[in-house]
Design a protein around this motif. Structure first.
Motif, mmCIF file in Angstrom:
data_model
loop_
_atom_site.group_PDB
_atom_site.id
_atom_site.type_symbol
_atom_site.label_atom_id
_atom_site.label_comp_id
_atom_site.label_asym_id
_atom_site.label_seq_id
_atom_site.Cartn_x
_atom_site.Cartn_y
_atom_site.Cartn_z
ATOM 1 N N TYR A 124 0.814 -1.213 0.000
ATOM 2 C CA TYR A 124 0.000 0.000 0.000
ATOM 3 C C TYR A 124 0.851 1.267 0.000
ATOM 4 N N GLY A 125 2.149 1.114 0.150
ATOM 5 C CA GLY A 125 3.031 2.279 0.133
ATOM 6 C C GLY A 125 3.011 3.056 1.432
ATOM 7 N N CYS A 126 2.687 2.387 2.535
ATOM 8 C CA CYS A 126 2.689 3.078 3.821
ATOM 9 C C CYS A 126 4.112 3.439 4.210
ATOM 10 N N THR A 127 4.248 4.553 4.866
ATOM 11 C CA THR A 127 5.555 4.946 5.385
ATOM 12 C C THR A 127 5.361 5.473 6.799
ATOM 13 N N GLY A 128 6.488 5.793 7.421
ATOM 14 C CA GLY A 128 6.418 6.392 8.746
ATOM 15 C C GLY A 128 5.992 5.388 9.802
ATOM 16 N N PRO A 129 5.496 5.878 10.926
ATOM 17 C CA PRO A 129 5.130 4.991 12.023
ATOM 18 C C PRO A 129 4.085 3.943 11.645
ATOM 19 N N THR A 130 3.232 4.240 10.651
ATOM 20 C CA THR A 130 2.237 3.256 10.217
ATOM 21 C C THR A 130 2.919 2.008 9.678
ATOM 22 N N ALA A 131 3.959 2.185 8.857
ATOM 23 C CA ALA A 131 4.651 1.035 8.302
ATOM 24 C C ALA A 131 5.624 0.442 9.315
ATOM 25 N N ARG A 132 6.266 1.307 10.113
ATOM 26 C CA ARG A 132 7.233 0.793 11.086
ATOM 27 C C ARG A 132 6.539 -0.021 12.166
ATOM 28 N N SER B 153 -4.807 5.102 2.259
ATOM 29 C CA SER B 153 -5.256 4.058 1.347
ATOM 30 C C SER B 153 -5.265 2.696 2.025
ATOM 31 N N ALA B 154 -4.505 2.530 3.079
ATOM 32 C CA ALA B 154 -4.508 1.262 3.809
ATOM 33 C C ALA B 154 -5.633 1.185 4.829
ATOM 34 N N LEU B 155 -6.365 2.286 5.008
ATOM 35 C CA LEU B 155 -7.418 2.327 6.035
ATOM 36 C C LEU B 155 -8.495 1.285 5.762
ATOM 37 N N ASP B 156 -8.889 1.157 4.487
ATOM 38 C CA ASP B 156 -9.920 0.192 4.109
ATOM 39 C C ASP B 156 -9.496 -1.214 4.501
ATOM 40 N N HIS B 157 -8.236 -1.522 4.192
ATOM 41 C CA HIS B 157 -7.721 -2.856 4.492
ATOM 42 C C HIS B 157 -7.681 -3.107 6.006
ATOM 43 N N MET B 158 -7.269 -2.095 6.755
ATOM 44 C CA MET B 158 -7.147 -2.272 8.216
ATOM 45 C C MET B 158 -8.511 -2.433 8.865
ATOM 46 N N ALA B 159 -9.498 -1.677 8.351
ATOM 47 C CA ALA B 159 -10.775 -1.625 9.060
ATOM 48 C C ALA B 159 -11.703 -2.769 8.699
ATOM 49 N N ARG B 160 -11.490 -3.431 7.554
ATOM 50 C CA ARG B 160 -12.403 -4.480 7.120
ATOM 51 C C ARG B 160 -12.459 -5.619 8.127
ATOM 52 N N GLY B 161 -13.665 -6.024 8.434
ATOM 53 C CA GLY B 161 -13.828 -7.117 9.373
ATOM 54 C C GLY B 161 -13.849 -6.666 10.812
ATOM 55 N N GLY B 162 -13.492 -5.414 11.053
ATOM 56 C CA GLY B 162 -13.517 -4.900 12.418
ATOM 57 C C GLY B 162 -14.863 -4.278 12.733
ATOM 58 N N LYS B 163 -14.969 -3.767 13.939
ATOM 59 C CA LYS B 163 -16.208 -3.109 14.344
ATOM 60 C C LYS B 163 -16.106 -1.614 14.047
ATOM 61 N N ILE B 164 -17.273 -0.975 13.996
ATOM 62 C CA ILE B 164 -17.258 0.438 13.610
ATOM 63 C C ILE B 164 -16.591 1.295 14.688
ATOM 64 N N GLY B 165 -16.649 0.853 15.931
ATOM 65 C CA GLY B 165 -15.985 1.600 16.996
ATOM 66 C C GLY B 165 -14.479 1.585 16.859
ATOM 67 N N PHE C 183 4.290 16.525 -5.098
ATOM 68 C CA PHE C 183 4.607 16.212 -3.708
ATOM 69 C C PHE C 183 4.115 14.812 -3.404
ATOM 70 N N ARG C 184 4.980 14.034 -2.792
ATOM 71 C CA ARG C 184 4.549 12.715 -2.320
ATOM 72 C C ARG C 184 4.323 12.859 -0.824
ATOM 73 N N SER C 185 3.054 12.928 -0.435
ATOM 74 C CA SER C 185 2.786 13.157 0.979
ATOM 75 C C SER C 185 2.444 11.842 1.648
ATOM 76 N N PRO C 186 2.864 11.682 2.901
ATOM 77 C CA PRO C 186 2.679 10.388 3.569
ATOM 78 C C PRO C 186 1.221 10.072 3.880
ATOM 79 N N GLY C 187 0.404 11.112 4.101
ATOM 80 C CA GLY C 187 -0.967 10.880 4.543
ATOM 81 C C GLY C 187 -1.803 10.108 3.536
#
Lengths: 380, 159
Positions: free
Chosen positions: A228-236, A350-362, A341-345
């Protein structure tokens, strides 16, 4: 390329079921998105089937705007992108222009730049810690974090003149020398913050409610973080080694003693711990440099009008959220032909969808808090 | 076994909450010493802003109503948002020669982002940043300011 993940392979995944599913909107005006981010969520009961971010509510066409600004002027615009790490954004742009002009930055300016970068990173992480904890439900950390952040803002105000969007870095160095009180104030801050960061851990890290909210939530594997091209603390937090300060050192980072913080958990807690440890690393960098600022000029001699030679230039820096890249195409004139500009945000979102799938809305709020989204950085 | 784990969980939960409450309790007892907020409109007399604070662009005049601006438009060119507009005129010197001077130094505060680039660009240090920060007005046109005072002229010896 859209990566097929385990959750996506399940039958019917991602397809809204007209009878059973509910589609709700979070945002554009929602306090937990910290800006105008619009998320369209497909829910099955309380389980998230799909998260679709809709962007563009705060699009200011900064890249296009930069094409009409000169090489001195466009730097200030970038502090309006990721406003919490504005120094570091300006730093990246300055590095790119200096690379093209082949300007040698004086040693004193390099150290001041790195000091300012690390102080900005600390301020940004403090705000994340307070605001993130507030999203999850703990209100007290917000006030604790803002007390320390205020000290950094005061230091910035004294030296740069402004508190948030400083525009302190110029091609060839920094605008003016640091304030005479700078070293004393930073020493005061280090002494104060060293005791308070332990308090941060006491207040929140070990707290059982907080642990239950973030442990195992929003899992992102190492492969997915890379794809997904994550960088920074999200990828670390997923165990990817991607610290630009270590991998492609700029300025004086190669001479400094600091560790690249990685965690292998891949969940929200790992991302939290990465940022907490990064704060201690930044503090140690500031400590190493503050007494060793070399004497000399703070700005290399440059022409009043900068003309970048024809060509393409790229430079990158590590902001508080990840890798920030600046790509300039110059036709030899006084303004850039094209800037990207390649911004980290954006990549982290873009990885948010992948992280949240299958989880609860809270959990979605916890995931968003631990990615540390800054919306103007995503929309630009 | 389930019961043992359950009680263990409850006890560790209470312990972690007590750790956090200890910090909160310390601040509750020491709130007088740790007061960090400022009551803004009341502290106006004692409020000291740093000298580099970027509040607005001003043009300092000396006691003879003279400024240092030559009208070179370096600040106008340096400004990214067209905040500054300089209108020039030609003064007739005593020896009959014409000399360029500023008629109006128009400064649009509503467009300014306080980036300090104009101050950096000025070759004669004619403009500087002031520490004022209360800029709210009822009419937007009040934010367009003419920085040179009426009847002012350029200081002797500045080219």
């Amino acid at each position: 390329m859209y990566r097929e993940t385990e959750i996506l392979k399940q039958p019917g995944a991602g397809e809204p079921d007209v009878f059973g599913d509910m589609i709700i909107n979070i945002g554009p005006q929602h306090p937990s998105t910290h800006g105008v981010l619009h998320l369209v969520i497909t829910l099955n009961g309380e389980t998230i089937k799909k998260v679709e971010p809709h962007l563009g509510y705060i699009h200011r066409s900064i890249e296009k705007m930069c094409e009409s600004l000169s090489f001195r002027q466009f730097i200030y615009v970038t502090s309006k992108m990721d406003y919490l790490s504005s120094h570091i954004n300006n730093h990246g742009c300055c590095l790119c222009v200096e690379k093209g002009m082949q300007i040698e930055v004086p040693a004193r300016a390099q150290v001041i730049r790195v000091l300012m970068d690390e102080l900005t990173r600390l301020a940004s992480h403090q705000l994340w810690w307070g605001a993130g904890a507030m999203d999850i439900g703990a209100l007290t950390p917000f006030f604790h974090a803002f007390r320390e952040r205020e000290m950094i803002n005061d230091i910035m105000e004294e030296t740069c003149g402004t508190r948030l969007t400083m525009n302190y870095m110029v091609p060839g160095g920094v605008m003016v020398d640091v304030h005479p009180n700078f070293q004393g104030r930073v020493h005061e801050f280090i002494k104060h913050f060293k005791t308070k960061i332990d308090e941060y851990d006491e207040l929140l890290t070990g707290n059982v409610i907080f642990q239950n909210r973030v442990k195992g939530v929003g899992y992102l594997s190492k492969e997915d973080a890379i794809s997904y091209g994550c960088t920074g603390p999200t990828a670390r937090g997923s165990g990817v080694s991607c610290d630009i300060r270590k991998l492609y050192p700029y300025e004086v980072y190669s001479k400094l003693q600091f560790d690249e913080v990685t965690e292998t958990g891949g969940d929200c807690l790992a991302r939290y711990l990465v940022r907490m440890k990064e704060m201690r690393q930044s503090l140690s960098i500031v400590e190493q440099l503050i007494d060793n600022i070399p004497e000399g000029d703070v700005q290399a001699k440059t022409k009043a009008v900068l003309k970048l030679p024809k060509g393409e230039y790229f430079s990158r820096v590590e902001t508080a959220r990840g890798e920030f890249g600046v790509y300039i195409v110059s036709e030899g004139g006084t303004t850039p032909y094209r800037i990207k500009f390649r911004s980290p945000g954006y990549s982290n979102l873009s990885a948010l969808d992948h992280m949240a799938r299958g989880g609860k809305i809270g959990d979605l709020v916890a995931i968003m808090a631990m990615i540390d989204l800054v919306i103007p950085d995503i929309d630009r | 076994m389930f019961l043992v784990n359950y009680i263990k969980d409850v006890l560790s939960g209470i312990k972690s909450l007590a750790t956090g409450m200890k910090v909160t309790g310390w601040y509750a007892l020491h709130h007088r010493k740790e007061k960090i907020t400022q009551q803004y409109p009341d502290n106006k007399d004692t409020l000291v802003l740093p000298e580099r604070f970027r509040g607005e662009v001003v043009m300092p005049h000396d006691e003879h109503n003279e400024h240092a601006c030559t009208g070179c438009t370096a600040c106008e060119l340096a400004c990214p948002n067209a905040t500054i507009k300089i209108v020039t005129k030609f003064d007739i010197q005593p020896d009959g020669k014409k000399k360029k001077a500023i008629d109006k130094f128009v400064y649009h505060l509503e467009l300014c982002t306080f980036c300090n680039l104009c101050i950096e660009a000025c070759p004669t240090d004619a403009i500087k940043m002031a520490q004022t920060f209360e800029h709210s007005v009822f009419d937007r046109t009040n934010l367009t300011k003419i920085l040179n005072k009426p009847g002012s002229k350029i200081r002797e010896g500045i080219e």
